[in-house]
Motif scaffolding. Structure first.
Motif, mmCIF file in Angstrom:
data_model
loop_
_atom_site.group_PDB
_atom_site.id
_atom_site.type_symbol
_atom_site.label_atom_id
_atom_site.label_comp_id
_atom_site.label_asym_id
_atom_site.label_seq_id
_atom_site.Cartn_x
_atom_site.Cartn_y
_atom_site.Cartn_z
ATOM 1 N N VAL A 177 0.930 -1.034 0.087
ATOM 2 C CA VAL A 177 -0.117 0.029 0.106
ATOM 3 C C VAL A 177 0.899 1.121 0.034
ATOM 4 O O VAL A 177 1.811 1.355 0.772
ATOM 5 N N SER A 178 0.526 2.180 -0.907
ATOM 6 C CA SER A 178 1.090 3.540 -0.803
ATOM 7 C C SER A 178 0.343 4.599 -0.480
ATOM 8 O O SER A 178 -0.856 4.913 -0.735
ATOM 9 N N ALA A 179 0.636 5.262 0.685
ATOM 10 C CA ALA A 179 -0.150 6.195 1.555
ATOM 11 C C ALA A 179 -0.145 7.542 0.839
ATOM 12 O O ALA A 179 1.111 8.221 0.735
ATOM 13 N N PHE A 180 -1.148 8.211 0.645
ATOM 14 C CA PHE A 180 -1.227 9.514 0.179
ATOM 15 C C PHE A 180 -2.107 10.381 0.852
ATOM 16 O O PHE A 180 -2.929 11.112 0.138
ATOM 17 N N GLY A 181 -2.427 10.269 1.998
ATOM 18 C CA GLY A 181 -3.210 11.079 2.805
ATOM 19 C C GLY A 181 -2.407 11.717 3.928
ATOM 20 O O GLY A 181 -1.378 12.428 3.547
ATOM 21 N N ALA A 182 -3.031 12.444 4.792
ATOM 22 C CA ALA A 182 -2.240 13.217 5.817
ATOM 23 C C ALA A 182 -1.155 12.402 6.604
ATOM 24 O O ALA A 182 -1.341 11.495 6.619
ATOM 25 N N ILE A 183 -0.204 13.109 7.004
ATOM 26 C CA ILE A 183 0.963 12.300 7.909
ATOM 27 C C ILE A 183 0.212 11.841 8.845
ATOM 28 O O ILE A 183 0.920 10.506 9.474
ATOM 29 N N SER A 184 -0.591 12.157 9.556
ATOM 30 C CA SER A 184 -1.161 11.515 10.850
ATOM 31 C C SER A 184 -1.797 10.411 10.476
ATOM 32 O O SER A 184 -2.140 9.641 11.486
ATOM 33 N N GLU A 185 -2.352 10.198 9.417
ATOM 34 C CA GLU A 185 -2.879 9.058 8.976
ATOM 35 C C GLU A 185 -1.927 7.719 8.659
ATOM 36 O O GLU A 185 -2.453 6.445 8.531
ATOM 37 N N HIS A 186 -0.680 7.942 8.658
ATOM 38 C CA HIS A 186 0.185 6.781 8.372
ATOM 39 C C HIS A 186 0.172 5.670 9.403
ATOM 40 O O HIS A 186 0.153 4.626 8.976
ATOM 41 N N ILE A 187 -0.151 6.138 10.604
ATOM 42 C CA ILE A 187 -0.061 5.139 11.773
ATOM 43 C C ILE A 187 -1.291 4.159 11.739
ATOM 44 O O ILE A 187 -1.290 3.037 11.674
ATOM 45 N N THR A 188 -2.540 4.806 11.106
ATOM 46 C CA THR A 188 -3.812 4.167 11.099
ATOM 47 C C THR A 188 -3.536 3.066 9.573
ATOM 48 O O THR A 188 -3.985 1.822 9.873
ATOM 49 N N ILE A 189 -2.804 3.600 8.602
ATOM 50 C CA ILE A 189 -2.598 2.597 7.517
ATOM 51 C C ILE A 189 -1.700 1.549 8.083
ATOM 52 O O ILE A 189 -1.956 0.392 7.599
ATOM 53 N N VAL A 190 -0.616 1.725 8.782
ATOM 54 C CA VAL A 190 -0.008 0.612 9.180
ATOM 55 C C VAL A 190 -0.761 -0.285 10.027
ATOM 56 O O VAL A 190 -0.304 -1.578 10.135
ATOM 57 N N ARG A 191 -1.359 0.314 11.096
ATOM 58 C CA ARG A 191 -2.245 -0.497 11.900
ATOM 59 C C ARG A 191 -3.153 -1.707 11.027
ATOM 60 O O ARG A 191 -3.163 -2.899 11.440
ATOM 61 N N ALA A 192 -3.404 -1.100 10.150
ATOM 62 C CA ALA A 192 -4.570 -1.797 9.111
ATOM 63 C C ALA A 192 -3.528 -2.818 8.331
ATOM 64 O O ALA A 192 -3.913 -4.245 8.057
ATOM 65 N N CYS A 193 -2.731 -2.429 7.633
ATOM 66 C CA CYS A 193 -1.541 -3.312 6.911
ATOM 67 C C CYS A 193 -0.885 -4.485 7.535
ATOM 68 O O CYS A 193 -0.747 -5.491 6.954
ATOM 69 N N ALA A 194 -0.393 -4.145 8.601
ATOM 70 C CA ALA A 194 0.657 -4.875 9.074
ATOM 71 C C ALA A 194 0.135 -6.433 9.500
ATOM 72 O O ALA A 194 0.836 -7.186 9.091
ATOM 73 N N PRO A 195 -1.125 -6.455 10.235
ATOM 74 C CA PRO A 195 -1.641 -7.866 10.506
ATOM 75 C C PRO A 195 -1.883 -8.622 9.287
ATOM 76 O O PRO A 195 -1.813 -9.724 9.579
ATOM 77 N N ARG A 196 -1.905 -7.846 8.172
ATOM 78 C CA ARG A 196 -2.614 -8.552 6.996
ATOM 79 C C ARG A 196 -1.193 -8.825 6.190
ATOM 80 O O ARG A 196 -1.221 -9.314 5.189
#
Length: 361
Positions: A90-109
């Protein structure tokens, strides 16, 4: 004969990389101003976009129309997109503050992630991202434009080869006239001028480059102290965040001055490194000025751009995910350097707010 030619062609395609299965890539967020790159690389076959997450329907519709994208690619729910499209990365292109949310969703998967600079808005988030990546055995890369610069690599090679001697002084200057002045989108402007979403203004937007480069040059070493001064030269435009930032990183035997600004006359990204045996200046991506002890006059020269895949962050991501590219743990893209970058930025914000130097323990 035809059979032999076919075998030879297939062998060539495999060895040249053309027959590689493309990485299944999903895009998380469309508000970042650099997201267009993901949709403008039809000549590259190393990635395939399988899903796009964006809760802002108006923005999603505009991007869909602009790049003629299939509406079935779009999702308004991140987890639903990940489960249905099953991306490799996944490549994240939202707010910097949302990076943690993206990784929380992606890492377990077990989905790899690449974010736009910097890694996070807080040191706590950066450390959690690192922990999630290690626990789930995924890669989390941070993309900086200056990672593509052959000039920065050239200067670092001089340092590693001992031709500059020990580093004593580094100056990194990054910025442009300002987000509004250069005409960023309304969604990107909202992020950049929101202290919660972006972390700060110019201090984060452009201060992160110097922190990234200096930590890399110092092979991951953290500074002893951080001192910063910020200001609003244009409070009528940038009401909630700084538009001017100067950061001083002090090491036992070296100092780095980082100037991040939305007040430059022109866009710039340059770096000066001074050592005990000489200096080198990365003027732009392919221009170097240097003066070494055994070469008295300063020399200015052009060098070749970085080779593939380093001119395209998505190609870097694809090669890392598929195991073709092994990077040093202290590479500009990697987590150890970029966690320290966020630690430096957080200390710089604290210093600017208190008016005092922050000592890193």
């Amino acid at each position: 004969m035809k059979y032999l030619v076919t075998i030879m062609l297939c062998a060539f395609l495999v060895t040249s990389g053309m027959a590689q299965t493309p990485v299944r890539l999903a895009i998380a967020g469309l508000s970042h101003g650099h997201v267009g790159w993901a949709f403008n690389r039809q000549d590259k076959k190393d990635t395939e976009i399988v899903g796009i997450y964006e809760p802002n329907q108006d923005l999603a519709d505009r991007i869909m129309k602009r790049y003629k994208l299939d509406k079935n690619l779009f999702f308004t729910d991140l987890n639903k997109m990940l489960d249905q499209t099953k991306p490799d990365a996944v490549s994240a292109f939202g707010a910097i503050s949302e990076h943690i949310t993206i990784v929380r969703a992606c890492a377990p998967r077990k989905i790899h992630v690449m974010v736009e600079k910097p890694l996070a808005t807080t040191f706590a988030d950066a450390k959690e991202i690192q922990s999630l990546a290690q626990k789930n055995n995924i890669r989390v890369l941070t993309n900086f434009e200056t990672s593509w610069y052959a000039s920065n690599q050239y200067v670092n090679d001089l340092v590693q080869e001992g031709k500059l001697g020990e580093i004593r002084k580094v100056m990194v200057n990054d910025g442009h006239q300002g987000p509004k002045e250069i005409g960023v989108s309304k969604e990107f402007f909202e992020i950049l001028t929101d202290p919660a979403k972006n972390g700060a203004g110019a201090l984060v937007d452009f201060g992160c480059y110097g922190a990234n480069l200096m930590t890399w040059l110092m092979k991951g070493e953290r500074p002893v102290s951080v001192t910063a001064v910020t200001h609003q030269n244009k409070p009528d435009i940038y009401q909630k965040v700084d538009d001017e930032a100067s950061i001083v990183l002090q090491y036992p035997k070296a100092q780095c001055i980082i100037q991040g600004s939305w007040n430059w006359s022109f866009a710039r990204k340059d770096m000066e490194v001074y050592g005990t045996k000489g200096y080198a200046v990365a003027v732009d991506p392919t221009t170097i000025r240097e003066r070494l002890q055994d070469k008295a006059p300063e020399e200015k020269k052009k060098i070749d751009p970085r080779p593939a895949p380093f001119t395209d962050p998505f190609s870097v991501l694809a090669d890392v995910v598929q195991g073709r590219l092994k990077m040093d743990k202290n590479d500009l893209y990697e987590l150890p350097v970029n966690v320290t970058v966020v630690e430096i930025l957080e200390a710089a914000k604290a210093s600017a707010k208190s008016g005092k130097t922050v000592i890193l323990k």
